[in-house]
Motif scaffolding. Structure first.
Motif: not given
Length: 383
Positions: A185-213
């Motif tokens: 970390g803190p860089g993460y990638e979200m993959r759908i069916w193995g394909f990368k969709v988006i990369g984000f920083d776990a410490l950013s606002v987007l990362g917080w929303l991703m992990f606390h949805g």
């Protein structure tokens, strides 16, 4: 209050068999229903429902296997959740097939989905379907007419559950994954069916929303479900007709799932994982039980609601095509369009209720005629 003159048909008299049927709740049968499809036996319906449930379950299993890239992205720790969704798919398909086998539901299904997928309706009213999906399914404006508080609570529960399902189901099936691009970390990638969709920083606002949805969804559900529980303990009307397994159990399940989910986050952040295993098992049991309960309890209305949207579209398009609204046979007030009334009468004939002609009266006149018929046929001589 003076009633308007009757110019179409007279009010049924004491010797009218239809009035007797109305007074006794339809115990006196009218004309036999029109010849249609042969009656289905319960055994036939159960067999068809079992086949439908099995097919849907197998399709879901195949979707899990191939969607997770032959289980390479499947998390074995989530196996109980995945198994529960397979049972959920079987139960929904089974119950839905049984539901649409009933004459009234079958007519609703055909008319509703026929209007839903009608190309002519889309050409004549292209904005009608999206508008009804948004107002009837999404924002449920019809609940606001009953109570603004109930509407707000229902919105919280609806959007909270929708958000939780949108996150939980794909994760459970291995359809999308979160992987660290750096290994720690803190860089993460979200993959759908193995394909990368988006990369984000776990410490950013987007990362917080991703992990606390799921935590956000839990808060929404707790607030909404708590209001309904409070109402069912305080409101006399709700207390009178409520049943524990049907009315209270779904709300309790939602609260337990949401609270245990938040406690998992609390344990991992503030307790350094203390009690995490116990909470994880409790959370899993509550989720699995609720998923299996959905097809056979109050939550099944989630599956039925889209057909009702189609029926609303059928009413709307029939009003546009047939400007002549059918008038009440007694007071001549407008009821609805002729196609909608005919559909209602067809349902009554399918059910062999024996008083389908009363669909041509407005609700007020039905009450007046029922009261008059009750006095004439049940309480003769009562003043």
């Amino acid at each position: 209050m003076t009633e308007p003159p009757q110019t179409v048909e007279p009010t049924p008299g004491p010797d009218d068999p239809a009035a007797a049927a109305l007074a006794t709740g339809g115990l006196t049968r009218g004309e036999p229903p029109a010849a249609g499809a042969p009656p289905q036996t319960p055994a036939t319906v159960r067999r068809r429902a079992s086949v439908a449930g099995t097919v849907v379950s197998v399709l879901l299993i195949l979707a899990i296997v191939f969607g997770s890239r032959l289980l390479r992205d499947f998390d074995s720790a989530l196996l109980p959740y995945a198994v529960a969704t397979v049972f959920l798919a079987f139960g929904v398909a089974y119950r839905y097939t049984v539901w649409v086998s009933a004459p009234g539901a079958r007519r609703l299904f055909r008319k509703g989905w026929g209007s839903f997928f009608s190309a002519a309706n889309f050409r004549n009213a292209p904005t009608a379907l999206p508008k009804m999906i948004a107002t009837y399914l999404g924002f449920q404006k019809f609940l606001g007419a009953r109570s603004h508080a109930r509407w707000a609570a229902h919105q919280l529960v609806f959007w909270g559950c929708l958000l939780a399902a949108a996150i939980t189901f794909p994760l459970t099936w291995g359809w999308f994954t979160f992987t660290s691009s750096t290994g720690s970390g803190p860089g993460y990638e979200m993959r759908i069916w193995g394909f990368k969709v988006i990369g984000f920083d776990a410490l950013s606002v987007l990362g917080w929303l991703m992990f606390h949805g799921l935590d956000i969804a839990a808060v929404l559900v707790i607030v909404g479900a708590s209001y309904f529980l409070w109402r069912r303990m305080k409101d006399r009307g709700a207390i009178t007709g409520q049943r524990f397994a049907y009315d209270l159990m779904p709300l309790i399940c939602l609260v337990v799932i949401s609270v245990t989910g938040l406690l998992l986050t609390f344990s991992s952040i503030f307790l350094h994982g203390g009690g995490y295993e116990f909470l994880a098992v409790l959370h899993m049991v509550s989720v699995v039980f609720t998923l299996i309960y959905i097809p056979f309890g109050k939550f099944f209305h989630i599956v039925q609601r889209p057909a009702a949207v189609g029926m609303q579209l059928f009413k709307y398009t029939s009003r546009r095509e047939d400007e002549s609204v059918l008038a009440c046979r007694r007071c001549h007030e407008p009821i609805d369009t002729a196609p909608y009334v005919e559909n209602l009468q067809g349902t009554m004939r399918d059910l062999d209720l024996g008083f389908d002609e009363w669909a041509e009266y407005c609700p007020r006149c039905k009450r007046v005629l029922r009261g008059t018929a009750y006095l004439d046929h049940v309480k003769k001589g009562f003043k």
